[in-house]
Design a protein around this motif. Sequence first.
Motif, PDB file in Angstrom:
ATOM      1  N   TYR A  33      47.690  47.096  41.862  1.00 56.90           N
ATOM      2  CA  TYR A  33      46.867  46.088  40.018  1.00 56.90           C
ATOM      3  C   TYR A  33      47.011  45.170  40.281  1.00 56.90           C
ATOM      4  CZ  TYR A  33      47.158  50.926  37.897  1.00 56.90           C
ATOM      5  OH  TYR A  33      47.283  52.077  37.818  1.00 56.90           O
ATOM      6  N   TYR A  35      47.702  41.651  38.735  1.00 58.44           N
ATOM      7  CA  TYR A  35      48.120  41.128  36.145  1.00 58.44           C
ATOM      8  C   TYR A  35      48.550  39.015  37.166  1.00 58.44           C
ATOM      9  CZ  TYR A  35      48.651  45.843  35.477  1.00 58.44           C
ATOM     10  OH  TYR A  35      48.118  46.852  34.895  1.00 58.44           O
ATOM     11  N   GLN A  37      49.892  35.581  34.750  1.00 62.84           N
ATOM     12  CA  GLN A  37      50.459  35.233  33.781  1.00 62.84           C
ATOM     13  C   GLN A  37      50.778  33.783  33.987  1.00 62.84           C
ATOM     14  OE1 GLN A  37      54.420  36.147  33.423  1.00 62.84           O
ATOM     15  NE2 GLN A  37      54.851  36.665  31.011  1.00 62.84           N
ATOM     16  N   LYS A  42      51.560  35.470  27.901  1.00 63.33           N
ATOM     17  CA  LYS A  42      51.905  36.992  28.185  1.00 63.33           C
ATOM     18  C   LYS A  42      50.339  37.496  29.871  1.00 63.33           C
ATOM     19  CE  LYS A  42      47.625  39.532  26.022  1.00 63.33           C
ATOM     20  NZ  LYS A  42      47.397  40.128  24.348  1.00 63.33           N
ATOM     21  N   VAL A  43      51.236  38.961  30.296  1.00 57.51           N
ATOM     22  CA  VAL A  43      51.283  38.940  31.331  1.00 57.51           C
ATOM     23  C   VAL A  43      49.663  39.527  30.651  1.00 57.51           C
ATOM     24  CG1 VAL A  43      51.662  40.326  33.600  1.00 57.51           C
ATOM     25  CG2 VAL A  43      53.534  39.347  32.510  1.00 57.51           C
ATOM     26  N   PHE A  45      46.036  41.956  33.011  1.00 55.59           N
ATOM     27  CA  PHE A  45      45.487  42.859  33.714  1.00 55.59           C
ATOM     28  C   PHE A  45      43.837  41.924  34.339  1.00 55.59           C
ATOM     29  CE2 PHE A  45      43.672  46.729  35.656  1.00 55.59           C
ATOM     30  CZ  PHE A  45      42.658  46.945  35.637  1.00 55.59           C
ATOM     31  N   MET A  89      51.953  32.876  37.644  1.00 54.38           N
ATOM     32  CA  MET A  89      52.225  33.446  38.804  1.00 54.38           C
ATOM     33  C   MET A  89      50.593  35.104  38.720  1.00 54.38           C
ATOM     34  SD  MET A  89      55.255  33.305  39.170  1.00 54.38           S
ATOM     35  CE  MET A  89      55.846  34.480  39.482  1.00 54.38           C
ATOM     36  N   PHE A  91      51.068  38.668  40.016  1.00 49.08           N
ATOM     37  CA  PHE A  91      51.511  40.191  40.493  1.00 49.08           C
ATOM     38  C   PHE A  91      50.916  40.701  40.683  1.00 49.08           C
ATOM     39  CE2 PHE A  91      55.286  38.528  38.454  1.00 49.08           C
ATOM     40  CZ  PHE A  91      55.134  37.342  37.201  1.00 49.08           C
ATOM     41  N   ARG A  95      51.632  52.631  41.696  1.00 49.02           N
ATOM     42  CA  ARG A  95      51.757  53.483  40.485  1.00 49.02           C
ATOM     43  C   ARG A  95      52.030  54.460  41.966  1.00 49.02           C
ATOM     44  NH1 ARG A  95      49.557  56.819  38.061  1.00 49.02           N
ATOM     45  NH2 ARG A  95      47.892  56.461  37.108  1.00 49.02           N
ATOM     46  N   GLU A 103      53.840  54.449  34.879  1.00 49.46           N
ATOM     47  CA  GLU A 103      55.034  53.494  34.773  1.00 49.46           C
ATOM     48  C   GLU A 103      54.496  52.790  36.333  1.00 49.46           C
ATOM     49  OE1 GLU A 103      56.063  56.264  35.165  1.00 49.46           O
ATOM     50  OE2 GLU A 103      58.314  56.856  35.980  1.00 49.46           O
ATOM     51  N   GLN A 104      54.838  51.204  36.274  1.00 46.46           N
ATOM     52  CA  GLN A 104      54.088  50.537  37.313  1.00 46.46           C
ATOM     53  C   GLN A 104      55.591  49.738  38.415  1.00 46.46           C
ATOM     54  OE1 GLN A 104      50.125  48.213  36.682  1.00 46.46           O
ATOM     55  NE2 GLN A 104      49.519  50.411  35.644  1.00 46.46           N
ATOM     56  N   PHE A 106      56.106  46.233  39.381  1.00 44.92           N
ATOM     57  CA  PHE A 106      55.411  45.173  40.047  1.00 44.92           C
ATOM     58  C   PHE A 106      56.536  44.474  41.051  1.00 44.92           C
ATOM     59  CE2 PHE A 106      53.140  43.706  35.830  1.00 44.92           C
ATOM     60  CZ  PHE A 106      53.063  44.916  35.662  1.00 44.92           C
ATOM     61  N   GLY A 107      55.484  43.602  41.704  1.00 43.59           N
ATOM     62  CA  GLY A 107      56.456  42.387  42.470  1.00 43.59           C
ATOM     63  C   GLY A 107      56.403  41.948  42.451  1.00 43.59           C
ATOM     64  N   PRO A 108      57.557  40.364  43.036  1.00 46.59           N
ATOM     65  CA  PRO A 108      58.253  39.488  42.332  1.00 46.59           C
ATOM     66  C   PRO A 108      57.120  37.781  42.151  1.00 46.59           C
ATOM     67  CG  PRO A 108      58.415  39.717  45.191  1.00 46.59           C
ATOM     68  CD  PRO A 108      58.177  41.268  44.440  1.00 46.59           C
ATOM     69  N   ARG A 111      53.618  32.310  43.065  1.00 39.99           N
ATOM     70  CA  ARG A 111      52.757  31.320  41.502  1.00 39.99           C
ATOM     71  C   ARG A 111      51.825  29.849  42.915  1.00 39.99           C
ATOM     72  NH1 ARG A 111      55.044  29.228  38.270  1.00 39.99           N
ATOM     73  NH2 ARG A 111      57.095  30.256  37.659  1.00 39.99           N
TER      74      ARG A 111
END
Lengths: 115, 113
Positions: A33, A35, A37, A42-43, A45, A89, A91, A95, A103-104, A106-108, A111
Amino acid sequence: EPEVTQTPSHQVTQMGQEVILRCVPISNHLYFYWYRQILGQKVEFLVSFYNNEISEKSEIFDDQFSVERPDGSNFTLKIRSTKLEDSAMYFCASRPETSGGYEQYFGPGTRLTVT
Amino acid sequence: SQKIEQNSEALNIQEGKTATLTCNYTNYSPAYLQWYRQDPGRGPVFLLLIRENEKEKRKERLKVTFDTTLKQSLFHITASQPADSATYLCAPISTGGYQKVTFGTGTKLQVIP
């Protein structure tokens, strides 16, 4: 513990330029995935990818965006002609297929700053 | 349209107290509800999942409840610590499809020493 990694951590680009954001998902994961932000929001999809094809995408994910899994480990997001509003950002997440709770991981994040 | 609402205001709480965060959703029939934690400039980190047929789930100092009639989940952190300060995101998940995570706006928790 395995983790999702992303490169670069920060990318600055000029409006109209192409950028490629890179992700290495956890090795035995099958769903991927992206995403984003925007600062203070909000984050959201962008896209999901399974079995070497896009499985779902949001309205944000227009023709300027593309994803690819060029080999067995990398997962990339390309923005063809960046706009100022693409600054955010980004992301990557993954999964495993057997994740019963979906649950997924996420990477760091990367930016992206478009000037 | 589907909507996820969390306390939009930041929640300030004294260390040692229980923090309670609320997630309300509309036009969803989720089979699961997930909670994530997000620190500034970092990706969300999965904390807990609760299924629609579960009323309550616990993990260490965390407790989640899920009321499908009220369309609400409550997230509790007992004996809160300054290290718990972060933004907490809820995400109702429907079955089927590829389970994209649609997050609420999040609640920013600040635990004051």
